[in-house]
Design a protein around this motif. Structure first.
Motif, PDB file in Angstrom:
ATOM      1  N   ARG A  23       0.195   4.676  -2.057  1.00 25.37           N
ATOM      2  CA  ARG A  23      -0.822   5.674  -1.706  1.00 25.37           C
ATOM      3  C   ARG A  23      -0.170   6.960  -1.218  1.00 25.37           C
ATOM      4  NH1 ARG A  23      -4.159   1.085   1.146  1.00 25.37           N
ATOM      5  NH2 ARG A  23      -5.342   0.376  -0.652  1.00 25.37           N
ATOM      6  N   LEU A  75      -4.206  -4.691  -1.445  1.00 27.35           N
ATOM      7  CA  LEU A  75      -3.288  -3.599  -1.114  1.00 27.35           C
ATOM      8  C   LEU A  75      -3.215  -2.543  -2.215  1.00 27.35           C
ATOM      9  CD1 LEU A  75      -0.505  -5.761   0.532  1.00 27.35           C
ATOM     10  CD2 LEU A  75      -2.157  -4.265   1.675  1.00 27.35           C
ATOM     11  N   SER A 118       0.834  -1.207   0.000  1.00 25.04           N
ATOM     12  CA  SER A 118       0.000   0.000   0.000  1.00 25.04           C
ATOM     13  C   SER A 118       0.869   1.257   0.000  1.00 25.04           C
ATOM     14  CB  SER A 118      -0.931   0.001   1.215  1.00 25.04           C
ATOM     15  OG  SER A 118      -0.164  -0.003   2.411  1.00 25.04           O
TER      16      SER A 118
END
Length: 120
Positions: A13, A66, A10
């Motif tokens: 992001r 994810l 992740s």
């Protein structure tokens, strides 16, 4: 192995909003799309000048929920402060004429899809 079953992350992001304050890294790419095995050039400006930055390239997809997979990490690179981008008074279009910062040769093994380059 199926692409979206590869290990995910992740880290792609965005965690903070950018401003025109000190410590900023901003950039754009030479194209919105390239074929696998093709090149894409990144144009990057840093403030203050000469701060280091990295380019992390992610493929966007499921990846265990994810949302992305790290494909390549580049850097640290030494940044330069590029000139201010002029705004066309009639159209409002902003067009930068920056010097190239880095050219990425994409891998022929990369699966087609949506990729994101994160500057940090």
């Amino acid at each position: 192995m199926i692409e979206n079953q590869q290990p995910g992350t992740s880290q792609w992001r965005l965690s903070a909003k950018g401003t025109d304050a000190v410590g900023q890294i901003k950039g754009y790419a030479s194209a919105t799309s390239v074929n696998k095995g093709g090149n894409i050039t990144f144009y990057v400006s840093v403030n203050p000048a000469a701060q280091n930055y990295t380019i992390d390239v992610y493929r966007i997809g499921w990846y265990q929920g994810l949302g992305g997979r790290l494909m390549q990490s580049i850097g640290p690179l030494i940044g330069v402060q590029q000139p201010t981008c002029p705004t066309d008074a009639t159209t409002g279009m902003i067009e930068c004429q920056w010097a190239p910062a880095y050219t990425l040769a994409t891998q022929t093994s990369w699966t087609s899809g949506i990729y994101l380059a994160l500057l940090t």
